[in-house]
Design a protein around this motif. Structure first.
Motif, PDB file in Angstrom:
ATOM      1  N   GLU A 421       1.616  -4.873  -8.188  1.00  0.00           N
ATOM      2  CA  GLU A 421       2.935  -5.434  -7.909  1.00  0.00           C
ATOM      3  C   GLU A 421       3.358  -5.253  -6.454  1.00  0.00           C
ATOM      4  N   ASN A 422       2.924  -4.163  -5.843  1.00  0.00           N
ATOM      5  CA  ASN A 422       3.369  -3.891  -4.472  1.00  0.00           C
ATOM      6  C   ASN A 422       2.339  -3.010  -3.760  1.00  0.00           C
ATOM      7  N   TRP A 423       2.633  -2.757  -2.475  1.00  0.00           N
ATOM      8  CA  TRP A 423       1.671  -2.029  -1.650  1.00  0.00           C
ATOM      9  C   TRP A 423       1.473  -0.588  -2.112  1.00  0.00           C
ATOM     10  N   ALA A 424       2.519   0.017  -2.634  1.00  0.00           N
ATOM     11  CA  ALA A 424       2.385   1.402  -3.085  1.00  0.00           C
ATOM     12  C   ALA A 424       1.295   1.484  -4.158  1.00  0.00           C
ATOM     13  N   GLN A 425       1.242   0.477  -5.012  1.00  0.00           N
ATOM     14  CA  GLN A 425       0.226   0.478  -6.070  1.00  0.00           C
ATOM     15  C   GLN A 425      -1.165   0.165  -5.511  1.00  0.00           C
TER      16      GLN A 425
ATOM     17  N   SER B  31       6.186   2.487  -8.849  1.00  0.00           N
ATOM     18  CA  SER B  31       5.647   2.594  -7.491  1.00  0.00           C
ATOM     19  C   SER B  31       6.616   3.394  -6.635  1.00  0.00           C
ATOM     20  N   LEU B  35       7.079   3.805   0.146  1.00  0.00           N
ATOM     21  CA  LEU B  35       5.950   3.042   0.679  1.00  0.00           C
ATOM     22  C   LEU B  35       6.248   1.544   0.674  1.00  0.00           C
TER      23      LEU B  35
END
Lengths: 541, 307
Positions: A421-425, B31, B35
């Protein structure tokens, strides 16, 4: 009788009051232009340091300017902007002569004091300290509030990434200042051309009630001044008629956020917008079916990458990563997915590097037989290789990933897409990591602004323990601090060999591209960049 | 009646707390907001500092406790992106959303209930089938498809209306038509089946047999008795006013709450998302409570909590 006199008086008075305004309105025949974009900004602010994004770059040069600009109507070569000349005093110091008579949007004249302030702790660096290449940056952990003038945490962090070793800017005289670095740095001039180094007005910052108030309406010297900004909705500029570069050709410039690409296309076809940005290649045919419209744009200084994790999965063996790089038919991706409107880059480097460009270097050749041999040699047993993927964060990203996965499966690698879903993932160390997408831009005309920032010791890939290489880290030190041009170029050449061939950290895919729909009747030239240039020299609407 | 009201208010507060708690946990566990906000290039030191500055490094229960304590003080939080108060931001978007949702709901109710009643009173006739065909079509065509078709016809080809944005009242016409079509279709189907069922009841025959005009039978006996399922459906629609236009707002670039939700979730601007969800959950719960109270007005047997 009294009533009649009063009525007559009121008529005359209102007529007199309205006439001058009517005359002014009649004299200003400049157009009002509407530009539809996928996203206005990512930080919900207009501060050039906070807004470090591709979409932000598109609008920044309309209201703030650099000391040393880039020629948006040429090939992005350096050109005087707010500085008229600059010279080296030593390896650590650059002296800049300012253009005289430049007016900010609030009427103030730009002087060396504004340059000093722009690069000050109060506006940029917070309580961070200048450091050498490998020093830790100290961070201000204060919480930003609407009423305080404290900088949000991310601003000093970004500022130190842009200017890791800048100690201060000194006033020499009203129109001259000096940039003083802690370490020798041949890239000071280059950093002055980079996003985030735009000059802002000191008085406006100091008079703003809070950092957020300043950041929603920065006062710069650009051809357009901010009238209003509603994050996620619209950004409206008025012409800055005292602009040093000539009277702006557009009376009101309005950027509107239209997230859906189909709606941007519909809007320009309906005549609601004058420009529709961020089109995907598949929309080009639809737009160009209208004889009044055309699609302009193309390659920009940003390269799409597949990035590898060398510590998990079968990618521990560099031969598997080498096989991945040779299994990709980049030309086919450019021809079929991008309809020939992109190109394969010569590795992670850009033409505007000038003397630092490594000529003759290419992306790994497409050689499935060699790739299969490497896979066999590595003794690959068919273990899953996860490919963490965002849904079209980049143009055509998902389609591109499906094509890549097929190509890798053709050489016997069991690559499996995992949607995130996003960069953190994407970066999450939990679970197996192997491949993900990324892109790389050069902030200025030197390789130190590109390859080391993402893959060097301070780069994200090493910071999240995805990849590291001791030789690469030593080479980064040379590129950052050496003033010997030949040695720097040799270091960069070797970096390309290490990161793209011997111990692949990534592999280049294709040069990124942007596509903008416009009316054919508008004589406007698109820049080879994310930035849009609406100065008088680029407009014959 | 007091017990009835107390139970429902307590249940409403619990529902809102559960929604907010789930959203709070989901946003943080799926998440790391630091970040997402700072971007993939952010140095780890900056990410750590950001987490510390916003309390994201504290245990989840502690963060939730501080959040609830803030809510009780009337503090809805600040945007992680720029530190701005989220309540004025969300409040301004609520008004923009209601600009299309209220007219759309009013038109949807008017058209849907009228069409449903019309079809029911002509049960099993070609007119009934025609109305129901329209209702099924309106119900099954997704909003984004209908919206894009309307844009192609009325903005691109005919040039009568803007394709999107919020520049004038004309910009609202296509989103309102898109939204109201779906609602009218749903209400027409509910109203028709409810009225048809009521028309078969013995008390309708009794009312007719005692000599009342058919119009009076419909107005005084059939419609009030058929109203409960229709009111329930309208209640859901009213509850969904704030968050029900996410897709339509995206299609028409309407700068309302839906667009804010989409961008805030993507950016993990958790304070904004939580504020929106709190409002949406509260609106839904209040709407359901209102429907419950309306039931007691429409059907006295339900007073005192008896079902």
């Amino acid at each position: 009788m009294v009533g009649v006199e009063r009525r007559t008086f009121l008529m005359l008075a209102s007529g007199a009051a309205s006439m001058p305004r009517f005359a002014i309105a009649q004299s200003d025949t400049r157009p009002e232009i509407v530009v539809a974009v996928q996203k206005l900004v990512t930080s919900n602010t207009l501060d050039p340091v906070a807004e470090q994004s591709n979409v932000g770059e598109r609008i920044l040069n309309s209201y703030v300017e650099l000391l040393i600009g880039r020629n948006l109507q040429g090939e992005l070569e350096d050109m005087p902007q707010l500085a008229t000349s600059w010279k080296r005093i030593s390896d650590e110091i650059v002296e800049v002569s300012l253009r005289k008579g430049v007016k900010f949007h609030n009427g103030d004249e730009m002087t060396a004091e504004d340059i000093v302030f722009t690069f000050s702790a109060a506006r940029m660096f917070g309580n961070t300290t200048p450091s050498g290449w490998d020093k830790t940056i100290t961070m201000d952990t204060s919480r930003p509030t609407q009423k305080s003038k404290e900088l949000p945490t991310q601003v000093p962090a970004v500022a130190r990434r842009l200017w890791p070793s800048l100690v201060k800017v000194e006033v020499v005289d009203k129109y001259t200042c000096r940039f003083v670095n802690a370490t020798p740095d041949v890239t000071i001039e280059g950093r002055l051309t980079g996003m985030g180094s735009q000059i802002v007005n000191r008085r406006a910052f100091e008079e703003a009630a809070s950092w957020l108030d300043y950041a929603r309406k920065p006062i710069g010297t650009g051809p357009y001044k901010i009238r209003s900004f509603t994050p996620d909705v619209e950004l409206i500029f008025d012409a800055h008629d005292d602009y040093w570069g000539g009277r702006p050709p557009i009376k009101t410039l309005r950027f509107v956020q239209v997230p859906e690409v189909a709606q941007r296309v519909n809007g320009i076809r309906a005549g609601q917008y004058h420009f529709a940005c961020d089109l995907t290649p598949d929309q080009i045919v639809t737009v160009e079916s209208d004889p009044k419209l055309e699609v302009v744009g193309g390659i920009i200084p940003n390269i799409r990458l597949s990035v590898f994790d060398k510590y998990d999965t079968a990618l521990k063996d560099p031969r598997i990563r080498q096989a991945l790089t040779h299994a990709i038919d980049r030309k086919m991706i450019v021809d079929k997915l991008w309809l020939g409107r992109s190109k394969v880059p010569p590795g992670l480097q850009f033409a505007f590097y000038g003397d630092m460009l490594v000529s003759g270097w290419t992306a790994p050749e497409f050689d499935p037989a060699k790739a299969k041999a490497l896979v066999k040699e590595a003794g690959y047993k068919g273990d899953p290789i996860p490919y963490r993927l965002l849904n079209d964060y980049y143009t055509l990203q998902t389609a591109n990933a499906q094509v890549l996965t097929e190509m890798w499966q053709q050489i016997g690698l069991n690559v499996q897409i995992e949607m995130k879903e996003n960069w953190a993932q994407i970066w999450d160390p939990k679970g197996k990591r192997a491949i993900h997408d990324w892109s790389n831009s050069a902030q200025f005309n030197d390789p130190v602004s590109s390859l080391p920032t993402q893959h060097g010791p301070q780069g994200q890939q090493q910071q999240v323990h995805e990849w590291a290489n001791d030789e690469m880290n030593k080479l980064c030190g040379i590129l950052q601090t050496s003033t010997d041009k030949a040695m720097r170029k040799k270091a960069f050449e070797r970096m390309l060999v290490v990161c793209e061939r011997e111990d692949p950290a990534y592999t280049v895919l294709n040069q990124n591209a942007t596509f903008t729909a416009k009316r054919k009747s508008t004589q406007w030239k698109v820049a080879p960049d994310f930035a849009m240039d609406f100065r008088a020299s680029n407009w014959r609407g | 009646m007091l017990l009835f009201a107390t139970k429902r208010v307590a249940r409403a507060i619990l529902t809102v707390l559960i929604v907010v708690g789930c959203a709070f946990a989901a946003l943080r566990l799926s998440s790391d907001p630091a970040l997402v906000v700072l971007g993939p290039d952010a140095p780890p030191s900056a990410v750590a500092a950001f987490r510390a500055a916003w309390g994201l490094d504290q245990p989840l229960w502690q963060q939730f406790f501080y959040y609830i304590a803030g809510l009780l003080r009337g503090e809805f939080g600040r945007s992680l992106l720029n530190g701005a108060d989220v309540l004025p931001l969300v409040g301004s978007r609520v008004l923009v959303t209601l600009e299309i949702m209220i007219p759309a709901l009013a038109i949807g109710i008017l058209v849907g209930v009228s069409a449903g009643a019309y079809a029911a009173l002509r049960h099993n006739t070609p007119k009934d089938r025609l109305v129901m065909m329209g209702a099924v079509a309106g119900f099954t065509v997704p909003h984004f498809v209908l919206g894009l078709v309307l844009v192609l016809i009325f903005a691109v080809h005919l040039g009568w209306l803007p394709s999107g944005g919020n520049d004038s009242w004309r910009s609202a016409i296509l989103p309102v038509v898109t939204l109201s079509t779906g609602w009218a279709a749903v209400l027409a189907r509910f109203t028709r089946s409810s009225v048809v069922e009521v028309l078969g009841q013995p008390y309708i025959r009794t009312a007719s047999a005692k000599g009342l005009l058919w119009r009076a039978v419909i107005i005084r006996h059939a419609l009030p008795n058929a109203a409960i399922p229709v009111v329930t459906t309208i209640g859901f629609m009213v509850g969904g006013l704030l968050a029900g236009a996410v897709v339509t707002e995206s299609v028409f670039s309407w700068p309302g709450l839906g667009q804010l939700i989409v961008t805030s979730v993507a950016a993990r601007d958790v304070a904004v998302v939580q504020c929106v969800l709190l409002l949406v959950a509260t609106a839904m719960v209040l709407s359901n409570m209102t429907v419950d109270f309306l039931y007691t007005l429409l059907d006295p047997r339900l007073r005192g909590g008896r079902h």
